[in-house]
Design a protein around this motif. Structure first.
Motif, PDB file in Angstrom:
ATOM      1  N   SER A 184       6.759 -24.987  -6.220  1.00 62.67           N
ATOM      2  CA  SER A 184       6.692 -25.791  -4.996  1.00 62.67           C
ATOM      3  C   SER A 184       6.705 -24.904  -3.760  1.00 62.67           C
ATOM      4  N   MET A 185       6.178 -25.462  -2.675  1.00 67.13           N
ATOM      5  CA  MET A 185       6.256 -24.846  -1.355  1.00 67.13           C
ATOM      6  C   MET A 185       6.480 -25.942  -0.326  1.00 67.13           C
ATOM      7  N   VAL A 186       7.412 -25.731   0.594  1.00 63.82           N
ATOM      8  CA  VAL A 186       7.594 -26.643   1.713  1.00 63.82           C
ATOM      9  C   VAL A 186       7.634 -25.825   2.999  1.00 63.82           C
ATOM     10  N   VAL A 187       7.184 -26.447   4.082  1.00 63.04           N
ATOM     11  CA  VAL A 187       7.104 -25.783   5.380  1.00 63.04           C
ATOM     12  C   VAL A 187       8.070 -26.452   6.343  1.00 63.04           C
ATOM     13  N   ASP A 188       8.958 -25.657   6.929  1.00 63.14           N
ATOM     14  CA  ASP A 188       9.915 -26.120   7.934  1.00 63.14           C
ATOM     15  C   ASP A 188       9.431 -25.617   9.290  1.00 63.14           C
ATOM     16  N   SER A 189       8.763 -26.499  10.053  1.00 64.91           N
ATOM     17  CA  SER A 189       8.222 -26.094  11.344  1.00 64.91           C
ATOM     18  C   SER A 189       9.299 -25.974  12.413  1.00 64.91           C
ATOM     19  N   VAL A 190      10.405 -26.666  12.243  1.00 66.49           N
ATOM     20  CA  VAL A 190      11.483 -26.589  13.239  1.00 66.49           C
ATOM     21  C   VAL A 190      12.054 -25.174  13.278  1.00 66.49           C
ATOM     22  N   HIS A 191      12.290 -24.599  12.112  1.00 66.84           N
ATOM     23  CA  HIS A 191      12.880 -23.262  12.043  1.00 66.84           C
ATOM     24  C   HIS A 191      11.853 -22.190  11.698  1.00 66.84           C
ATOM     25  N   GLU A 192      10.575 -22.584  11.598  1.00 67.33           N
ATOM     26  CA  GLU A 192       9.485 -21.673  11.272  1.00 67.33           C
ATOM     27  C   GLU A 192       9.796 -20.888  10.000  1.00 67.33           C
ATOM     28  N   ARG A 193       9.994 -21.658   8.941  1.00 66.61           N
ATOM     29  CA  ARG A 193      10.278 -21.079   7.641  1.00 66.61           C
ATOM     30  C   ARG A 193       9.390 -21.721   6.572  1.00 66.61           C
ATOM     31  N   VAL A 194       9.028 -20.915   5.577  1.00 64.24           N
ATOM     32  CA  VAL A 194       8.273 -21.393   4.429  1.00 64.24           C
ATOM     33  C   VAL A 194       9.105 -21.092   3.197  1.00 64.24           C
ATOM     34  N   TYR A 195       9.371 -22.131   2.386  1.00 62.59           N
ATOM     35  CA  TYR A 195      10.179 -21.986   1.176  1.00 62.59           C
ATOM     36  C   TYR A 195       9.266 -22.074  -0.050  1.00 62.59           C
ATOM     37  N   VAL A 196       9.425 -21.114  -0.961  1.00 60.58           N
ATOM     38  CA  VAL A 196       8.603 -21.053  -2.164  1.00 60.58           C
ATOM     39  C   VAL A 196       9.523 -20.944  -3.368  1.00 60.58           C
ATOM     40  N   SER A 197       9.240 -21.730  -4.414  1.00 61.01           N
ATOM     41  CA  SER A 197      10.063 -21.686  -5.623  1.00 61.01           C
ATOM     42  C   SER A 197       9.228 -21.348  -6.842  1.00 61.01           C
ATOM     43  N   ASP A 198       9.892 -20.748  -7.816  1.00 60.09           N
ATOM     44  CA  ASP A 198       9.304 -20.356  -9.091  1.00 60.09           C
ATOM     45  C   ASP A 198       9.201 -21.596  -9.997  1.00 60.09           C
ATOM     46  N   ASP A 199       8.596 -21.415 -11.149  1.00 54.78           N
ATOM     47  CA  ASP A 199       8.510 -22.500 -12.129  1.00 54.78           C
ATOM     48  C   ASP A 199       9.007 -22.020 -13.489  1.00 54.78           C
ATOM     49  N   THR A 200       9.987 -21.101 -13.456  1.00 52.18           N
ATOM     50  CA  THR A 200      10.558 -20.608 -14.707  1.00 52.18           C
ATOM     51  C   THR A 200      11.266 -21.740 -15.431  1.00 52.18           C
ATOM     52  N   ARG A 201      11.052 -21.846 -16.749  1.00 51.46           N
ATOM     53  CA  ARG A 201      11.598 -22.980 -17.505  1.00 51.46           C
ATOM     54  C   ARG A 201      12.578 -22.547 -18.595  1.00 51.46           C
ATOM     55  N   LEU A 202      13.051 -21.315 -18.521  1.00 50.53           N
ATOM     56  CA  LEU A 202      13.975 -20.822 -19.535  1.00 50.53           C
ATOM     57  C   LEU A 202      15.401 -21.189 -19.154  1.00 50.53           C
ATOM     58  N   LEU A 203      16.148 -21.680 -20.121  1.00 43.92           N
ATOM     59  CA  LEU A 203      17.477 -22.237 -19.862  1.00 43.92           C
ATOM     60  C   LEU A 203      18.423 -21.213 -19.256  1.00 43.92           C
ATOM     61  N   ASN A 204      18.409 -19.995 -19.737  1.00 43.68           N
ATOM     62  CA  ASN A 204      19.392 -19.007 -19.294  1.00 43.68           C
ATOM     63  C   ASN A 204      18.844 -18.053 -18.240  1.00 43.68           C
ATOM     64  N   THR A 205      17.727 -18.403 -17.653  1.00 47.17           N
ATOM     65  CA  THR A 205      17.117 -17.551 -16.633  1.00 47.17           C
ATOM     66  C   THR A 205      17.402 -18.117 -15.251  1.00 47.17           C
ATOM     67  N   LYS A 206      17.946 -17.272 -14.372  1.00 46.67           N
ATOM     68  CA  LYS A 206      18.189 -17.687 -12.999  1.00 46.67           C
ATOM     69  C   LYS A 206      17.040 -17.188 -12.119  1.00 46.67           C
ATOM     70  N   SER A 207      16.659 -18.030 -11.168  1.00 46.47           N
ATOM     71  CA  SER A 207      15.612 -17.633 -10.224  1.00 46.47           C
ATOM     72  C   SER A 207      16.033 -18.054  -8.826  1.00 46.47           C
ATOM     73  N   SER A 208      15.193 -17.782  -7.853  1.00 47.20           N
ATOM     74  CA  SER A 208      15.574 -17.964  -6.455  1.00 47.20           C
ATOM     75  C   SER A 208      14.493 -18.699  -5.680  1.00 47.20           C
ATOM     76  N   VAL A 209      14.904 -19.243  -4.548  1.00 41.40           N
ATOM     77  CA  VAL A 209      13.968 -19.776  -3.568  1.00 41.40           C
ATOM     78  C   VAL A 209      13.680 -18.655  -2.574  1.00 41.40           C
ATOM     79  N   LEU A 210      12.413 -18.359  -2.379  1.00 38.71           N
ATOM     80  CA  LEU A 210      12.003 -17.299  -1.459  1.00 38.71           C
ATOM     81  C   LEU A 210      11.759 -17.903  -0.087  1.00 38.71           C
ATOM     82  N   VAL A 211      12.238 -17.247   0.964  1.00 35.20           N
ATOM     83  CA  VAL A 211      12.139 -17.762   2.327  1.00 35.20           C
ATOM     84  C   VAL A 211      11.312 -16.786   3.162  1.00 35.20           C
ATOM     85  N   TYR A 212      10.241 -17.295   3.768  1.00 31.14           N
ATOM     86  CA  TYR A 212       9.351 -16.475   4.591  1.00 31.14           C
ATOM     87  C   TYR A 212       9.280 -17.052   6.003  1.00 31.14           C
TER      88      TYR A 212
END
Length: 567
Positions: free
Chosen positions: A39-67
């Motif tokens: 997924s990706m969402v755009v926050d125009s108020v704070h001028e940020r773009v959030y991007v998320s992974d699609d990892t589906r493994l139970l014991n794998t941790k991932s992050s939301v990337l902020v640009y």
């Protein structure tokens, strides 16, 4: 940064294939440190773009990337509960909702402080889609970790009593579309899967805790052909229309109120391109249509959101190893003011991803021709310079570079394109021409627009083109003697094209005995001629010299008077 001007993005793999005249775009590219995309969402108020992974493994941790809006990574929001997937932004942009395994997390968009918004029934190993509508968070859930794209997706809501099932579901995955302009409208689309050969689109009223379903639509005919292959969907800012990226069809445009086809459809995607994403700009003026295509076939089209405007799309092809090869499904998002388009591209194998920050053609203003067109000189003659004068009015800011007006002359010989001319600071201009044919001519003037101005409506001026004028100048003595030789000299001149060779002029003599015709006068190459006569009557004698004219020159006449005395 690379700049797209005219045809190519120098030094990178993004190519502008066709773009309106003078339009340009800028493209900042960031390589995403992920091997899958959700997924990706755009926050125009704070001028940020959030991007998320699609990892589906139970014991794998991932992050939301902020640009930021320049394509620079400014933060990373790590998951503490397994992999992340779906994202949604609250209408006021104060909260970012993130699907983690076992819960929906909430981040403060100012501080990135994290809380648990709701705990879920399942671990979400298949990934979730998340939406914010009606002041509440909605998400999808697949109960089993195998065959994630084919099993039944259930739709859940979060309210004052926590997470609850809405009772709505569908085989395969469900995707959402929402818009701040219609905050209670939740649009849902079902993907094509082995469990559903004829997927649906539907809308919900999300203003209460219970979703109230509105219209629904399936697309397959009685023989099963034409089924929806949903990749993405987007609402216009006011919620009146829904655009659907359908891999089997292209870009569908529907009226949201009943999900019927809009009166005018978008032009088909280029041959070889398969729809993958769609997004409307926050001001509602533009639509971006993403696609998966090979080589130089366009992967991205940017054009006016209303297809009835009939504007040509700016087309972009992603074909470089440093930029991806196509637009990822659900990989488009705009800033609210429409000044930036964010696009996630991927390689052909779907294992690498890039974030593009694209500045599309600038917001455009109207232009128009004002007042009446006129000619200078007022009389148009064949073979002589003619100016078509007018005035062009431009709304909005003054252009950075002088704009030009072009013209086409239409006459019996067909159409001829004239050289474009610059428009003065006061809007005035003069298009120059040399008419080559006698008769009616029409001049159509055009302004094709520039980076900040839309094209003006053409204007046409009808002009009657006359034959070029000629003139005869005579020189004779004031007096002569009866029956003695008298010589008259003269010159024939003409405007426009050169007079033909071999011209003869008619000569008449008028005295008290009447009028008679003398021997014709031959015109030399330099236009001069001589007339010799023996006047036979005393008194005033008038010599009249005439040119009959030709196809390009008008007739002319001149007279001179000589007093004849007795010898």
């Amino acid at each position: 940064m690379a700049t797209l001007l005219a045809l190519a993005l120098a030094g990178a793999g993004l190519t502008v294939l066709t773009a309106p005249a003078a339009h340009a775009a800028e493209d900042d590219v960031a390589k995403l440190p992920i091997s899958s995309f959700s997924s990706m969402v755009v926050d125009s108020v704070h001028e940020r773009v959030y991007v998320s992974d699609d990892t589906r493994l139970l014991n794998t941790k991932s992050s939301v990337l902020v640009y930021n809006f320049q394509g620079q990574r400014v933060a990373t929001l790590p998951s503490t509960a397994g992999a992340v997937s779906g994202l949604a932004l609250s209408t006021d942009s104060t909260k970012l909702f993130v699907s983690e395994m076992g819960r929906i997390a909430a981040y403060d968009t100012e501080t990135h402080a994290k809380t648990t918004h709701a705990s879920t029934y399942y671990w979400g190993e298949c990934g979730r889609q998340v939406a914010y509508s009606g002041g509440k968070v909605w998400f999808t859930e697949i109960a089993y970790a195998t065959q994630c794209d084919d099993r039944v997706s259930q739709l859940y809501g979060t309210g004052s009593t926590g997470v609850y099932t809405t009772g709505w579901e569908g085989a395969g995955r469900l995707h959402f579309a929402t818009t701040p302009g219609a905050p209670d409208l939740l649009t849902t689309g079902q993907t094509l899967s082995t469990g559903e050969a004829n997927p649906y689109l539907t809308t919900f009223d999300s203003s209460g805790d219970t979703l109230v379903r509105g219209p629904q639509r399936r697309f397959a005919d009685s023989e099963g052909a034409g089924a929806l292959d949903l990749k993405d969907l987007a609402l216009t800012p006011d919620g009146s229309r829904l655009a659907v990226a359908d891999a089997a069809y292209g870009t569908r445009l529907l009226d949201a109120a009943g999900l019927s086809d809009a009166p005018t459809a978008y032009q088909p995607l280029p041959e070889g391109a398969t729809a993958s994403a769609v997004a409307f700009s926050g001001d509602g003026r533009y639509i971006a249509r993403g696609a998966a295509a090979a080589g130089s076939v366009p992967d991205l089209l940017i054009q006016k959101a209303d297809p009835e405007e009939g504007t040509t799309a700016s087309e972009f092809a992603f074909e470089g190893e440093l930029d991806g090869a196509r637009i990822a499904p659900r990989g488009l998002g705009w800033s609210n003011d429409g000044s930036r388009l964010f696009a996630v591209s991927t390689n052909a194998s779907g294992t690498s991803y890039w974030l593009h920050v694209i500045q599309p053609p600038a917001a455009q203003y109207d232009s128009r021709f004002t007042g009446s067109l006129s000619t200078t000189p007022g009389r148009a003659v064949v073979g002589e310079p003619l100016g078509i004068r007018g005035r062009l009015e431009l709304d909005g800011p003054a252009p950075a570079e002088p704009v030009k007006v072009s013209a086409v002359r239409h006459d019996a010989n067909g159409d001829r394109k004239l050289a474009a001319v610059e428009v003065g600071e006061d809007g005035s201009f003069t298009v120059l021409d040399v008419p080559s044919l006698v008769g009616e001519a029409a001049y159509t003037l055009s302004f094709m627009g520039d980076v900040t101005h839309r094209p003006a409506e053409d204007v046409t001026l009808a002009v009657a083109v006359d034959r070029a004028p000629t003139a005869i100048v005579l020189s004779a003595p004031a007096e002569g003697a009866k029956n003695q030789s008298l010589e008259i000299t003269g010159t024939l001149t003409g405007q426009g094209r050169a007079l033909p060779t071999g011209i003869t002029l008619s000569v008449q003599r008028t005295d008290k005995r009447g009028t008679g015709t003398l021997t014709s006068a031959a015109v030399a190459a330099d236009g001069t001629f001589r007339i010799n006569d023996l006047p036979s009557a005393r008194g005033e004698v008038v010599y009249t010299v005439s040119y009959a004219g030709d196809a390009l020159h008008s007739a002319s006449t001149a007279s001179v008077t000589v007093r004849v005395r007795a010898a």
